[in-house]
Design an enzyme around this catalytic site. Structure first.
Site, PDB file in Angstrom:
ATOM      1  N   ASP A   1       0.853  -1.182   0.000  1.00 19.79           N
ATOM      2  CA  ASP A   1       0.000   0.000   0.000  1.00 19.79           C
ATOM      3  C   ASP A   1       0.886   1.228   0.000  1.00 19.79           C
ATOM      4  OD1 ASP A   1      -3.224   0.336   0.644  1.00 19.79           O
ATOM      5  OD2 ASP A   1      -2.046   2.132   1.067  1.00 19.79           O
TER       6      ASP A   1
ATOM      7  N   ALA B   1     -12.018  -4.609  -8.618  1.00 18.73           N
ATOM      8  CA  ALA B   1     -11.815  -3.170  -8.410  1.00 18.73           C
ATOM      9  C   ALA B   1     -12.188  -2.381  -9.668  1.00 18.73           C
ATOM     10  CB  ALA B   1     -10.367  -2.905  -7.997  1.00 18.73           C
ATOM     11  N   ARG B   2     -11.247  -2.284 -10.617  1.00 21.19           N
ATOM     12  CA  ARG B   2     -11.487  -1.584 -11.875  1.00 21.19           C
ATOM     13  C   ARG B   2     -10.734  -2.294 -12.987  1.00 21.19           C
ATOM     14  NH1 ARG B   2     -15.160   0.141  -9.620  1.00 21.19           N
ATOM     15  NH2 ARG B   2     -15.789   2.298  -9.193  1.00 21.19           N
TER      16      ARG B   2
ATOM     17  N   ASP C   1     -14.675  -9.293 -12.406  1.00 28.18           N
ATOM     18  CA  ASP C   1     -15.996  -8.675 -12.303  1.00 28.18           C
ATOM     19  C   ASP C   1     -16.031  -7.309 -12.972  1.00 28.18           C
ATOM     20  OD1 ASP C   1     -18.727  -8.677 -11.207  1.00 28.18           O
ATOM     21  OD2 ASP C   1     -18.015  -7.026  -9.932  1.00 28.18           O
TER      22      ASP C   1
ATOM     23  N   GLU D   1     -17.132  -1.529 -20.493  1.00 28.14           N
ATOM     24  CA  GLU D   1     -18.288  -2.294 -20.024  1.00 28.14           C
ATOM     25  C   GLU D   1     -19.538  -1.904 -20.805  1.00 28.14           C
ATOM     26  OE1 GLU D   1     -18.636  -2.100 -15.767  1.00 28.14           O
ATOM     27  OE2 GLU D   1     -16.694  -3.057 -15.464  1.00 28.14           O
TER      28      GLU D   1
ATOM     29  N   HIS E   1     -20.038  -7.206 -13.207  1.00 33.14           N
ATOM     30  CA  HIS E   1     -19.861  -6.060 -12.310  1.00 33.14           C
ATOM     31  C   HIS E   1     -20.924  -6.061 -11.198  1.00 33.14           C
ATOM     32  CE1 HIS E   1     -17.967  -1.801 -12.217  1.00 33.14           C
ATOM     33  NE2 HIS E   1     -18.260  -2.196 -10.996  1.00 33.14           N
ATOM     34  N   ILE E   2     -20.969  -7.166 -10.472  1.00 30.82           N
ATOM     35  CA  ILE E   2     -21.965  -7.312  -9.400  1.00 30.82           C
ATOM     36  C   ILE E   2     -21.314  -7.503  -8.033  1.00 30.82           C
ATOM     37  CG2 ILE E   2     -23.886  -8.140 -10.804  1.00 30.82           C
ATOM     38  CD1 ILE E   2     -21.599 -10.572  -8.966  1.00 30.82           C
TER      39      ILE E   2
END
Length: 222
Positions: A73, A138-139, A163, A168, A187-188
Site C-alpha cells: 500500500d 476493483a477496476r 468482475d 463495459e 460487475h456485481i
C-alpha cells in the site's frame, strides 16, 4: 460500504478457481466423475495490491483457509490492523514486483487513475507464476487486459476471476471468456443486500444531519 461484498466475491473466485469449477461442472454434465482434482489453498500466497478496506476484508477471509498474505500500500497501515491480520509481508509500491512474482492469487484493490492504470501490465504479467490467478473486483483498467488475455489463451496464467472490465459491457464472445479457468461476472461484486442497507442508512442519517445544520458524512466534493 461495499468492502465486505467485494471481499466475498473475490474469495468466491479464489475458491472456484482452486476447485476448477467450470471444468468440474462440465464433467458433471458429461457424467465424468472424480476429476479434476482441486488445489488446496493452505500455504498458497494471496497478494493484495492495495491494502484498504476491501483487501483487509479479503485477508480476513483468506486467513482461515491457511493462505499466506502479502500486501502493498502507498500509505502506512495502522498497527492494530497489522497485528490482527498479521500479513507475512507488508510493503510499499516499490515491492510490487516481488508480490506479483510470489503470489498464487493476485487480487487488485486500487482506485483507477492515471497513475494506477495498467498497474498490472505485460511486464508484470510476465513475472507471475504460470499457475497464478488474477482476481479483479476493483477496476478493469488496473490490468492491461490485452496482455492478460494473451497470457490466459497461451496458458501462461493459471486463471482469472473478473468482475470489472476496461470497457463495459465487454464482448462476451471473446475466446478468453470461454476458457474453463476464467470466471466472469457482470460487475456485481459490490451489489448485495448488506451494501444497499448500509448506503440507505447513511443517506437517512445525512438527511437528519442536514436538517440539524450539521455537516453531512462522506462528502466527496471537497
Amino acid at each position: 460500504f461495499s468492502s465486505v461484498a467485494l471481499s466475498e466475491c473475490a474469495m468466491m473466485y479464489i475458491l472456484m478457481l482452486s476447485r476448477h469449477f467450470h471444468e468440474a461442472h462440465q464433467n458433471f454434465q458429461n457424467g465424468v466423475f472424480y476429476h479434476p482434482p482441486g488445489t488446496e489453498l493452505i500455504g498458497a500466497t494471496l497478494g493484495l495490491v492495495g491494502f484498504g478496506a476491501s483487501a483487509q476484508e479479503l485477508a480476513r477471509r483468506a486467513r482461515p483457509f491457511g493462505m499466506k498474505i502479502m500486501a502493498i500500500d502507498i500509505r502506512r497501515i495502522e498497527d492494530e490492523i497489522l497485528d490482527e491480520i498479521q500479513p507475512e509481508f507488508m510493503g510499499t509500491p516499490d515491492d510490487l514486483d516481488r508480490v506479483v512474482a510470489e503470489s498464487d492469487f493476485l487480487s487488485l484493490h486500487l482506485h483507477l487513475n492515471a497513475e494506477t492504470r495498467h498497474t498490472i501490465d505485460a511486464r508484470r504479467i510476465g513475472l507471475m507464476k504460470e499457475s497464478a490467478c488474477i482476481i479483479n473486483v476493483a477496476r478493469g483498467g488496473l490490468v492491461d487486459e490485452e496482455a492478460m488475455h494473451e497470457a490466459l489463451l497461451a496458458g501462461r496464467l493459471g486463471g482469472a476471476g473478473l468482475d470489472v472490465y476496461s470497457a463495459e459491457p465487454p464482448d462476451p464472445t471473446l475466446d478468453v471468456y470461454q476458457l474453463p479457468n476464467v470466471v466472469v461476472t457482470p460487475h456485481i461484486s459490490g451489489g448485495t443486500d448488506g451494501t444497499a442497507r448500509k448506503r440507505a442508512a447513511v443517506a437517512a442519517e445525512n438527511v437528519d444531519r442536514i436538517g440539524q445544520g450539521l455537516e453531512p458524512l462522506y462528502r466527496v466534493d471537497q
